[in-house]
Design a protein around this motif. Structure first.
Motif, short mmCIF file in Angstrom:
data_model
loop_
_atom_site.label_atom_id
_atom_site.label_comp_id
_atom_site.label_asym_id
_atom_site.label_seq_id
_atom_site.Cartn_x
_atom_site.Cartn_y
_atom_site.Cartn_z
N SER A 118 42.55 27.30 30.97
CA SER A 118 41.58 27.95 31.86
C SER A 118 41.35 29.42 31.49
CB SER A 118 42.05 27.85 33.31
OG SER A 118 43.21 28.63 33.50
N GLY A 119 42.11 29.94 30.54
CA GLY A 119 41.95 31.32 30.11
C GLY A 119 42.71 32.34 30.94
N ASN A 120 43.56 31.88 31.86
CA ASN A 120 44.34 32.80 32.70
C ASN A 120 45.45 33.50 31.92
OD1 ASN A 120 42.79 32.24 34.93
ND2 ASN A 120 44.17 30.69 35.72
N ILE A 121 45.91 32.88 30.84
CA ILE A 121 46.88 33.54 29.96
C ILE A 121 46.44 33.34 28.52
CG2 ILE A 121 48.86 33.28 31.51
CD1 ILE A 121 49.88 31.05 29.55
N LYS A 122 46.84 34.26 27.69
CA LYS A 122 46.63 34.13 26.25
C LYS A 122 48.01 34.22 25.61
CE LYS A 122 43.96 35.78 22.35
NZ LYS A 122 43.40 34.57 21.85
N ARG A 123 48.46 33.09 25.10
CA ARG A 123 49.79 33.03 24.50
C ARG A 123 49.78 33.65 23.11
NH1 ARG A 123 52.06 27.11 24.83
NH2 ARG A 123 53.85 28.18 23.93
N SER A 124 50.88 34.28 22.75
CA SER A 124 50.98 34.85 21.40
C SER A 124 51.60 33.88 20.41
CB SER A 124 51.81 36.14 21.44
OG SER A 124 53.16 35.85 21.74
N PHE A 125 52.26 32.82 20.90
CA PHE A 125 52.94 31.85 20.05
C PHE A 125 53.91 32.55 19.09
CE2 PHE A 125 49.26 29.49 21.51
CZ PHE A 125 49.88 28.34 21.98
N ALA A 126 54.65 33.49 19.65
CA ALA A 126 55.69 34.21 18.89
C ALA A 126 57.03 33.54 19.19
CB ALA A 126 55.69 35.68 19.26
N GLU A 127 57.64 33.92 20.31
CA GLU A 127 58.89 33.30 20.75
C GLU A 127 58.81 33.05 22.25
OE1 GLU A 127 62.12 35.90 19.69
OE2 GLU A 127 62.09 35.25 17.60
N ASP A 128 58.97 31.79 22.63
CA ASP A 128 59.01 31.39 24.03
C ASP A 128 60.41 30.87 24.32
OD1 ASP A 128 56.20 31.86 24.30
OD2 ASP A 128 55.82 29.91 23.37
N TYR A 129 60.83 30.96 25.59
CA TYR A 129 62.18 30.56 25.97
C TYR A 129 62.15 29.65 27.19
CZ TYR A 129 63.43 34.38 22.90
OH TYR A 129 63.55 35.20 21.81
N GLU A 130 63.07 28.70 27.22
CA GLU A 130 63.18 27.77 28.34
C GLU A 130 64.65 27.63 28.73
OE1 GLU A 130 63.09 22.99 28.66
OE2 GLU A 130 61.36 23.89 27.66
N SER A 131 64.89 27.74 30.02
CA SER A 131 66.23 27.53 30.55
C SER A 131 66.13 26.52 31.68
CB SER A 131 66.82 28.84 31.08
OG SER A 131 68.05 28.60 31.71
N THR A 132 66.84 25.42 31.56
CA THR A 132 66.86 24.42 32.62
C THR A 132 68.25 24.40 33.24
OG1 THR A 132 67.35 22.71 30.99
CG2 THR A 132 65.05 22.96 31.65
N VAL A 133 68.26 24.22 34.55
CA VAL A 133 69.53 24.22 35.29
C VAL A 133 69.59 22.93 36.12
CG1 VAL A 133 71.01 25.47 36.89
CG2 VAL A 133 69.40 26.74 35.43
N PRO A 134 70.54 22.05 35.80
CA PRO A 134 70.69 20.82 36.59
C PRO A 134 71.05 21.12 38.04
CG PRO A 134 71.91 20.67 34.52
CD PRO A 134 71.47 22.10 34.67
N SER A 135 70.65 20.23 38.92
CA SER A 135 70.83 20.45 40.37
C SER A 135 72.29 20.66 40.77
CB SER A 135 70.24 19.28 41.15
OG SER A 135 70.87 18.06 40.75
N GLU A 136 73.23 20.07 40.04
CA GLU A 136 74.64 20.23 40.42
C GLU A 136 75.15 21.65 40.19
OE1 GLU A 136 74.69 17.85 36.46
OE2 GLU A 136 73.51 17.86 38.29
N TYR A 137 74.37 22.50 39.50
CA TYR A 137 74.78 23.88 39.25
C TYR A 137 73.97 24.89 40.05
CZ TYR A 137 77.22 21.80 35.31
OH TYR A 137 78.04 21.01 34.54
N THR A 138 73.15 24.42 41.00
CA THR A 138 72.32 25.34 41.78
C THR A 138 72.75 25.37 43.24
OG1 THR A 138 70.65 23.67 42.32
CG2 THR A 138 70.33 24.90 40.26
N LYS A 139 72.47 26.47 43.89
CA LYS A 139 72.83 26.63 45.30
C LYS A 139 71.93 25.79 46.21
CE LYS A 139 74.67 31.23 44.67
NZ LYS A 139 74.51 32.64 44.86
N ASP A 140 70.67 25.57 45.78
CA ASP A 140 69.74 24.84 46.64
C ASP A 140 69.72 23.33 46.37
OD1 ASP A 140 68.34 24.70 44.24
OD2 ASP A 140 66.66 25.92 44.93
N GLY A 141 70.49 22.85 45.38
CA GLY A 141 70.55 21.43 45.08
C GLY A 141 69.34 20.88 44.35
N LYS A 142 68.46 21.76 43.88
CA LYS A 142 67.28 21.36 43.12
C LYS A 142 67.50 21.67 41.64
CE LYS A 142 64.30 22.88 46.90
NZ LYS A 142 63.25 23.84 47.26
N SER A 143 66.84 20.91 40.78
CA SER A 143 66.82 21.26 39.36
C SER A 143 65.79 22.36 39.16
CB SER A 143 66.43 20.05 38.51
OG SER A 143 67.45 19.09 38.56
N HIS A 144 66.09 23.28 38.24
CA HIS A 144 65.18 24.39 37.97
C HIS A 144 64.83 24.44 36.49
CE1 HIS A 144 65.48 26.71 41.79
NE2 HIS A 144 66.54 25.95 41.92
#
Length: 152
Positions: A118-144
């Motif tokens: 939609s043009g709301n962001i323009k990615r640079s395609f340099a370095e992107d990062y992702e961190s996932t946290v399983p629900s058993e490691y979160t305070k709210d019981g949700k996966s993030h």
């Protein structure tokens, strides 16, 4: 003597075969076969989180890229938050009520791709990062899923 790896990298893409390779490397990490979050004696490394780094893009999300799984500490996330505040990255935070890591990850990436299209962001395609946290490691019981997307 036990040892750990700081990171491991594969060349892949978002095809069905590429997605399969990503799943395989994550299974090797979570099982301890690749000692990123566990050492070779299968001891969990306290204070270490696995983070995916996407880099060396051949074009955009439709081409090949390097996927590096890195062992990071809390200072990595502090640096990323600083980069977000400076406008170098945009942060996405998605959750799944049922604890499905794959669902929240898909939701985060779909949001990125929609904003990109939609043009709301323009990615640079340099370095992107992702961190996932399983629900058993979160305070709210949700996966993030937290994405840090490099923007121009």
């Amino acid at each position: 003597m036990a040892y750990t790896l700081q990171e491991v990298t594969i060349r892949t893409n978002n095809s069905e075969e590429g997605t399969k390779k990503i799943g395989e490397i994550w299974r090797d990490i979570t099982s301890g076969k690749l000692p990123i979050i566990f050492d070779t004696a299968h001891t969990f490394q306290q204070g270490v989180s696995p983070v995916s780094k996407y880099s060396n893009y051949s074009s955009d999300e439709s081409g090949d890229y390097d996927l590096t799984i890195m062992a990071v500490t809390v200072d990595f996330f502090q640096k990323m938050e600083t980069a977000v505040s400076k406008g170098l990255y945009k942060k996405y935070d998605e959750t799944d009520e049922n604890g499905e890591i794959g669902v929240c990850t898909r939701k985060a990436w779909e949001k990125v791709w929609l904003e990109q299209k939609s043009g709301n962001i323009k990615r640079s395609f340099a370095e992107d990062y992702e961190s996932t946290v399983p629900s058993e490691y979160t305070k709210d019981g949700k996966s993030h899923c937290y994405l840090y997307i490099a923007i121009q």
